[in-house]
Scaffold this active site. Sequence first.
Site, PDB file in Angstrom:
ATOM      1  N   ARG A  18      51.971  74.945  41.055  1.00 38.70           N
ATOM      2  CA  ARG A  18      53.049  75.837  40.815  1.00 38.70           C
ATOM      3  C   ARG A  18      53.828  75.657  41.965  1.00 38.70           C
ATOM      4  O   ARG A  18      53.633  75.804  43.262  1.00 38.70           O
ATOM      5  CB  ARG A  18      52.617  77.261  40.668  1.00 38.70           C
ATOM      6  CG  ARG A  18      53.744  78.280  40.622  1.00 38.70           C
ATOM      7  CD  ARG A  18      53.427  79.570  40.041  1.00 38.70           C
ATOM      8  NE  ARG A  18      52.441  80.295  40.649  1.00 38.70           N
ATOM      9  CZ  ARG A  18      52.016  81.270  40.083  1.00 38.70           C
ATOM     10  NH1 ARG A  18      52.249  81.998  39.082  1.00 38.70           N
ATOM     11  NH2 ARG A  18      50.907  81.975  40.854  1.00 38.70           N
ATOM     12  N   ARG A  78      42.046  86.430  43.924  1.00 37.25           N
ATOM     13  CA  ARG A  78      43.046  87.221  42.973  1.00 37.25           C
ATOM     14  C   ARG A  78      42.191  87.004  41.741  1.00 37.25           C
ATOM     15  O   ARG A  78      42.290  88.100  40.865  1.00 37.25           O
ATOM     16  CB  ARG A  78      44.267  86.328  42.721  1.00 37.25           C
ATOM     17  CG  ARG A  78      45.349  86.744  43.688  1.00 37.25           C
ATOM     18  CD  ARG A  78      46.019  85.655  44.357  1.00 37.25           C
ATOM     19  NE  ARG A  78      47.142  85.316  43.246  1.00 37.25           N
ATOM     20  CZ  ARG A  78      47.735  83.953  43.442  1.00 37.25           C
ATOM     21  NH1 ARG A  78      47.481  83.307  44.471  1.00 37.25           N
ATOM     22  NH2 ARG A  78      48.389  83.658  42.532  1.00 37.25           N
ATOM     23  N   ARG A 123      47.133  96.423  36.984  1.00 36.45           N
ATOM     24  CA  ARG A 123      46.043  95.663  37.693  1.00 36.45           C
ATOM     25  C   ARG A 123      44.734  96.507  37.960  1.00 36.45           C
ATOM     26  O   ARG A 123      43.689  96.062  38.248  1.00 36.45           O
ATOM     27  CB  ARG A 123      46.708  94.951  38.729  1.00 36.45           C
ATOM     28  CG  ARG A 123      47.228  93.645  38.721  1.00 36.45           C
ATOM     29  CD  ARG A 123      47.788  93.176  40.189  1.00 36.45           C
ATOM     30  NE  ARG A 123      47.733  91.763  40.090  1.00 36.45           N
ATOM     31  CZ  ARG A 123      48.784  90.992  39.978  1.00 36.45           C
ATOM     32  NH1 ARG A 123      49.929  91.461  39.532  1.00 36.45           N
ATOM     33  NH2 ARG A 123      48.787  89.617  39.829  1.00 36.45           N
ATOM     34  N   LYS A 140      52.331  84.575  32.508  1.00 33.52           N
ATOM     35  CA  LYS A 140      53.113  85.586  32.320  1.00 33.52           C
ATOM     36  C   LYS A 140      54.712  85.669  32.904  1.00 33.52           C
ATOM     37  O   LYS A 140      55.276  85.937  32.180  1.00 33.52           O
ATOM     38  CB  LYS A 140      52.550  87.002  33.451  1.00 33.52           C
ATOM     39  CG  LYS A 140      51.112  87.458  33.114  1.00 33.52           C
ATOM     40  CD  LYS A 140      50.667  88.561  34.168  1.00 33.52           C
ATOM     41  CE  LYS A 140      50.831  87.898  35.463  1.00 33.52           C
ATOM     42  NZ  LYS A 140      49.847  88.017  36.580  1.00 33.52           N
ATOM     43  N   ARG A 181      54.396  79.376  46.803  1.00 35.17           N
ATOM     44  CA  ARG A 181      54.196  80.512  47.184  1.00 35.17           C
ATOM     45  C   ARG A 181      53.192  80.299  48.264  1.00 35.17           C
ATOM     46  O   ARG A 181      52.040  79.829  48.274  1.00 35.17           O
ATOM     47  CB  ARG A 181      53.631  81.388  45.954  1.00 35.17           C
ATOM     48  CG  ARG A 181      54.864  82.098  45.389  1.00 35.17           C
ATOM     49  CD  ARG A 181      54.388  82.670  44.093  1.00 35.17           C
ATOM     50  NE  ARG A 181      53.294  83.446  44.063  1.00 35.17           N
ATOM     51  CZ  ARG A 181      52.799  84.025  43.169  1.00 35.17           C
ATOM     52  NH1 ARG A 181      53.612  84.075  42.035  1.00 35.17           N
ATOM     53  NH2 ARG A 181      51.812  84.759  43.037  1.00 35.17           N
TER      54      ARG A 181
END
Length: 216
Positions: free
Chosen positions: A126, A171, A88, A14, A160
């Site tokens: 990431r 998640r 969401r 995204k 993160r």
Amino acid sequence: MENVVFIAPPAAGKGTHSNSLKEKYGYIHISTGDLLRSEISKETEIGKEVKAVMDAGNLVSDDIIIKLLEDNLKNIIGKPFVLDGFPRTLNQAQKLTEIFNKMNIGYEVIFLSIAQEEAMKRTLGRVVCNCGKTYNIYEETLKPKVEGICDVCGSKLVKRDDDNEESFKIRFNTFLKNNEPILDYYKGLNKLNIVNVNRDRKFVFEDVEEVINDNY
Ligand code: ADP
């Protein structure tokens, strides 16, 4: 250019495709995750309230996120935007329709579909910069030129706090649980476009471009 609402599990791309829409077409990128992380780094009341919830991989309350989003949408009236990370839940989707109707905003929904193992690999690789740029150490084309340093601004890259295996699983499972009613809802409104992301990023983005151009 049509406004875009991206729906996808964590790390489906995204953020990356939102960034491409920003660079190529001047879209404004509204990421609800970034809005929340900014509250955390500014140590606001909201930031203090959501930090532990986010780190654990759970959703923050609809009230908080809807208010933050509404305030942000008011600032960008008239410019094309891409919404990343909202809705969401079905309740958020219904609320978004109300907001868009009230503000007379047109949009298309793009669902980025990805297999769980691939999403987990991307999440664990990431690294991000404060300036908003995201990299992935497991993907040749997404690695920074110098390890640990942002290509754009030279700052130090960090992971993160929620990009660990435990938080990812929560998640992803939350996403699976909530997503079907959201997709059904947008199918019913004739707004749903599905793009498979288990392919070269270039082809994925071409499909995204087709959606924004065909529907305008
Ligand atoms: P990812 O898609 O990789 O999980 P995001 O940056 O979109 O990352 O979201 C990070 C976290 O921010 C979520 O796990 C959740 O805690 C919170 N969050 C973001 N958007 C929403 C939302 N629409 N509703 C509730 N919580 C949200």
